[in-house]
Motif scaffolding. Structure first.
Motif, PDB file in Angstrom:
ATOM      1  N   TRP A  52       0.762  -1.213  -0.033  1.00 40.39           N
ATOM      2  CA  TRP A  52      -0.017   0.059  -0.047  1.00 40.39           C
ATOM      3  C   TRP A  52       0.904   1.315   0.052  1.00 40.39           C
ATOM      4  O   TRP A  52       2.124   1.023   0.360  1.00 40.39           O
ATOM      5  CB  TRP A  52      -0.874   0.194   0.954  1.00 40.39           C
ATOM      6  CG  TRP A  52      -0.107  -0.015   2.505  1.00 40.39           C
ATOM      7  CD1 TRP A  52       0.058  -1.213   3.361  1.00 40.39           C
ATOM      8  CD2 TRP A  52       0.283   0.882   3.262  1.00 40.39           C
ATOM      9  NE1 TRP A  52       0.937  -1.107   4.333  1.00 40.39           N
ATOM     10  CE2 TRP A  52       1.118   0.296   4.456  1.00 40.39           C
ATOM     11  CE3 TRP A  52       0.535   2.174   3.138  1.00 40.39           C
ATOM     12  CZ2 TRP A  52       1.670   1.120   5.297  1.00 40.39           C
ATOM     13  CZ3 TRP A  52       1.185   3.083   4.080  1.00 40.39           C
ATOM     14  CH2 TRP A  52       1.805   2.469   5.179  1.00 40.39           C
ATOM     15  N   ILE A  60      -8.523   2.875   3.762  1.00 40.92           N
ATOM     16  CA  ILE A  60      -7.854   1.761   3.103  1.00 40.92           C
ATOM     17  C   ILE A  60      -8.652   2.200   1.936  1.00 40.92           C
ATOM     18  O   ILE A  60      -9.830   1.532   1.741  1.00 40.92           O
ATOM     19  CB  ILE A  60      -7.638   0.413   3.555  1.00 40.92           C
ATOM     20  CG1 ILE A  60      -6.797   0.542   4.927  1.00 40.92           C
ATOM     21  CG2 ILE A  60      -7.045  -0.245   2.442  1.00 40.92           C
ATOM     22  CD1 ILE A  60      -6.816  -0.765   5.497  1.00 40.92           C
ATOM     23  N   LYS A  97      -9.024  -5.162  -0.398  1.00 40.81           N
ATOM     24  CA  LYS A  97      -9.199  -4.252   0.590  1.00 40.81           C
ATOM     25  C   LYS A  97      -9.861  -5.113   1.908  1.00 40.81           C
ATOM     26  O   LYS A  97      -9.230  -4.732   3.165  1.00 40.81           O
ATOM     27  CB  LYS A  97     -10.260  -3.163   0.579  1.00 40.81           C
ATOM     28  CG  LYS A  97      -9.934  -2.345  -0.724  1.00 40.81           C
ATOM     29  CD  LYS A  97     -10.906  -1.253  -1.340  1.00 40.81           C
ATOM     30  CE  LYS A  97     -12.095  -1.836  -1.848  1.00 40.81           C
ATOM     31  NZ  LYS A  97     -11.860  -2.469  -3.054  1.00 40.81           N
ATOM     32  N   SER A  98     -10.678  -5.877   1.608  1.00 40.95           N
ATOM     33  CA  SER A  98     -11.235  -6.817   2.720  1.00 40.95           C
ATOM     34  C   SER A  98     -10.010  -7.677   3.360  1.00 40.95           C
ATOM     35  O   SER A  98      -9.927  -7.983   4.483  1.00 40.95           O
ATOM     36  CB  SER A  98     -12.507  -7.590   2.415  1.00 40.95           C
ATOM     37  OG  SER A  98     -13.573  -6.719   2.040  1.00 40.95           O
ATOM     38  N   ALA A 142      -7.851  -5.626   5.378  1.00 41.69           N
ATOM     39  CA  ALA A 142      -8.574  -5.470   6.846  1.00 41.69           C
ATOM     40  C   ALA A 142      -8.256  -6.683   7.848  1.00 41.69           C
ATOM     41  O   ALA A 142      -8.248  -6.368   8.929  1.00 41.69           O
ATOM     42  CB  ALA A 142      -9.991  -5.028   6.438  1.00 41.69           C
ATOM     43  N   ASP A 150     -15.536  -2.393   7.298  1.00 40.10           N
ATOM     44  CA  ASP A 150     -15.095  -2.800   5.941  1.00 40.10           C
ATOM     45  C   ASP A 150     -16.265  -2.572   5.068  1.00 40.10           C
ATOM     46  O   ASP A 150     -17.539  -2.826   5.282  1.00 40.10           O
ATOM     47  CB  ASP A 150     -14.985  -4.448   5.993  1.00 40.10           C
ATOM     48  CG  ASP A 150     -14.297  -4.824   4.744  1.00 40.10           C
ATOM     49  OD1 ASP A 150     -13.797  -4.149   4.044  1.00 40.10           O
ATOM     50  OD2 ASP A 150     -14.483  -6.107   4.386  1.00 40.10           O
ATOM     51  N   THR A 170     -12.322   0.860   5.287  1.00 37.11           N
ATOM     52  CA  THR A 170     -12.018   0.421   3.790  1.00 37.11           C
ATOM     53  C   THR A 170     -13.256   0.793   2.705  1.00 37.11           C
ATOM     54  O   THR A 170     -14.446   0.928   3.078  1.00 37.11           O
ATOM     55  CB  THR A 170     -11.831  -1.032   3.494  1.00 37.11           C
ATOM     56  OG1 THR A 170     -13.074  -1.747   3.569  1.00 37.11           O
ATOM     57  CG2 THR A 170     -11.038  -1.719   4.850  1.00 37.11           C
ATOM     58  N   CYS A 171     -12.782   1.140   1.512  1.00 39.22           N
ATOM     59  CA  CYS A 171     -13.814   1.741   0.657  1.00 39.22           C
ATOM     60  C   CYS A 171     -13.074   1.442  -0.748  1.00 39.22           C
ATOM     61  O   CYS A 171     -11.786   1.537  -0.967  1.00 39.22           O
ATOM     62  CB  CYS A 171     -14.170   3.206   0.854  1.00 39.22           C
ATOM     63  SG  CYS A 171     -15.586   3.585  -0.207  1.00 39.22           S
ATOM     64  N   GLU A 230      -3.717   3.681  -0.570  1.00 42.36           N
ATOM     65  CA  GLU A 230      -4.346   3.088  -1.670  1.00 42.36           C
ATOM     66  C   GLU A 230      -3.504   1.904  -1.863  1.00 42.36           C
ATOM     67  O   GLU A 230      -2.406   1.765  -1.850  1.00 42.36           O
ATOM     68  CB  GLU A 230      -4.379   3.907  -2.886  1.00 42.36           C
ATOM     69  CG  GLU A 230      -5.394   3.242  -3.922  1.00 42.36           C
ATOM     70  CD  GLU A 230      -5.829   4.518  -4.781  1.00 42.36           C
ATOM     71  OE1 GLU A 230      -6.463   4.114  -5.883  1.00 42.36           O
ATOM     72  OE2 GLU A 230      -5.139   5.642  -4.697  1.00 42.36           O
TER      73      GLU A 230
END
Length: 334
Positions: free
Chosen positions: A46, A99, A107-108, A111, A184, A214-215, A238
């Motif tokens: 990231w 994130i 992303k998940s 997380a 999340d 997260t998105c 990111e």
């Protein structure tokens, strides 16, 4: 002034310890169920986003940690792996991070890995990271803390039982700041609720309460723009694309005769690290689908080299994986 509930007989400490064990067990099992149990966390990278969605650097790290005048820092250049993010959160005054990433960027997964990483670093008395999907929260109807208490009881019923830790254990944890919400999927909330969620989160966590969100990147940028201000003091990072080398290391791992079956694909990725197939494998989702689709002995990953368009590779992997997950069933009319 809010009245803090009393913690009879130290039940709160026992509830925190028990919840830490349950959260760790839950997300280790989930990673394993997704075929990611052997994923090297160091492969997930990231970096600070270049999108205009964050607060000034001094809001994130504190003005005393920036170079003295006349040097002006306009953007933090943070980067690293999962363990670096856990360290960054621990050392950041606000301990807040958003994130973001493209669809399928992981992303998940990040997380989950971050939650486990924070649990591993946690010292007695530190707040406990708890990962929950945020899609059911309606920021116009419910305060974050009220929703979080309700979700904790739903996910971990022992926190709401009259025996054990008492019926108010979840409220104790949230009110006393012993929970780090890892929320999340902000992008999975209804579109009109996303911008109000940014505003409501800022109001709930303020300047010093830890938070992870997260998105999807585009949705996050749009929500921040509509809200008119960034999320609290959160650093916004990111997820970077998976490299061809990292994909090649992960694809055959733990499979019977995997190295031999995947050899043509690995050779292709090494020869063309910026080619079409490497582009497909830029997201953890596609790497996972490929690994799942060709994990069985006798399967032939070299089939992937017969496609000329990346989009066709993705469709092939999705179709092949669905056939594995949902076995064909014949129906006979009566």
């Amino acid at each position: 002034m809010q009245v803090q509930p009393v913690d009879p007989a130290g039940m709160l400490g026992r509830a925190v310890d028990a919840l830490a064990v349950e959260v760790a067990r839950q997300w280790r099992a989930e990673l394993s169920a997704r075929g990611l149990g052997h994923l090297d966390p160091s492969a997930v990278r990231w970096a600070t986003t270049s999108r205009p969605v964050g607060v000034p650097p001094e809001e994130i790290v504190g003005g005393d940690r920036l170079p003295p005048s006349p040097v002006r820092v306009t953007r933090l250049r943070l980067s690293g792996r999962v363990e670096d993010m856990a360290r960054m959160l621990a050392n950041s005054p606000a301990r807040q991070v958003a994130i973001i990433g493209s669809p399928g960027s992981g992303k998940s997964t990040l997380a989950m890995l971050l939650t486990l990483g924070l649990l591993a670093r946690r010292q007695p008395g530190d707040p406990l990271p708890v990962l929950v999907t945020v899609s059911s929260w309606d920021p116009g109807r419910e305060h974050l803390d009220t929703w979080l208490v309700r979700r904790l009881v739903e996910l971990y019923p022992a926190l709401g039982a009259r025996g054990g830790y008492g019926p108010d254990a979840a409220m104790w944890l949230v009110d006393r700041g012993l929970v780090v919400p890892v929320l999340d999927g902000l992008d999975e909330m209804a579109g009109p609720a996303q911008a109000p969620a940014i505003t409501a989160l800022t109001a709930a966590v303020g300047r010093d309460r830890p938070l992870v969100v997260t998105c999807r990147a585009d949705e996050y940028q749009r929500a921040v723009a509509q809200a008119g201000s960034p999320l609290a003091r959160a650093a916004v990072v990111e997820i970077e694309p998976v490299s061809a080398a990292d994909a090649a290391a992960y694809l055959p791992e733990g499979q019977l005769d995997g190295a031999a079956r995947w050899r043509p694909v690995l050779a292709h990725l090494a020869a063309e690290p910026d080619g079409g197939l490497a582009h497909v494998f830029r997201t953890p989702l596609m790497v996972y689908l490929a690994r799942t689709a060709y994990r069985a002995p006798g399967s032939n990953p070299a089939e992937l080299l017969t496609f000329t368009e990346p989009g066709n590779v993705e469709l092939h992997l999705e179709d092949k994986t669905i056939r594995i997950w949902v076995p064909h069933r014949a129906f006979t009319a009566t």
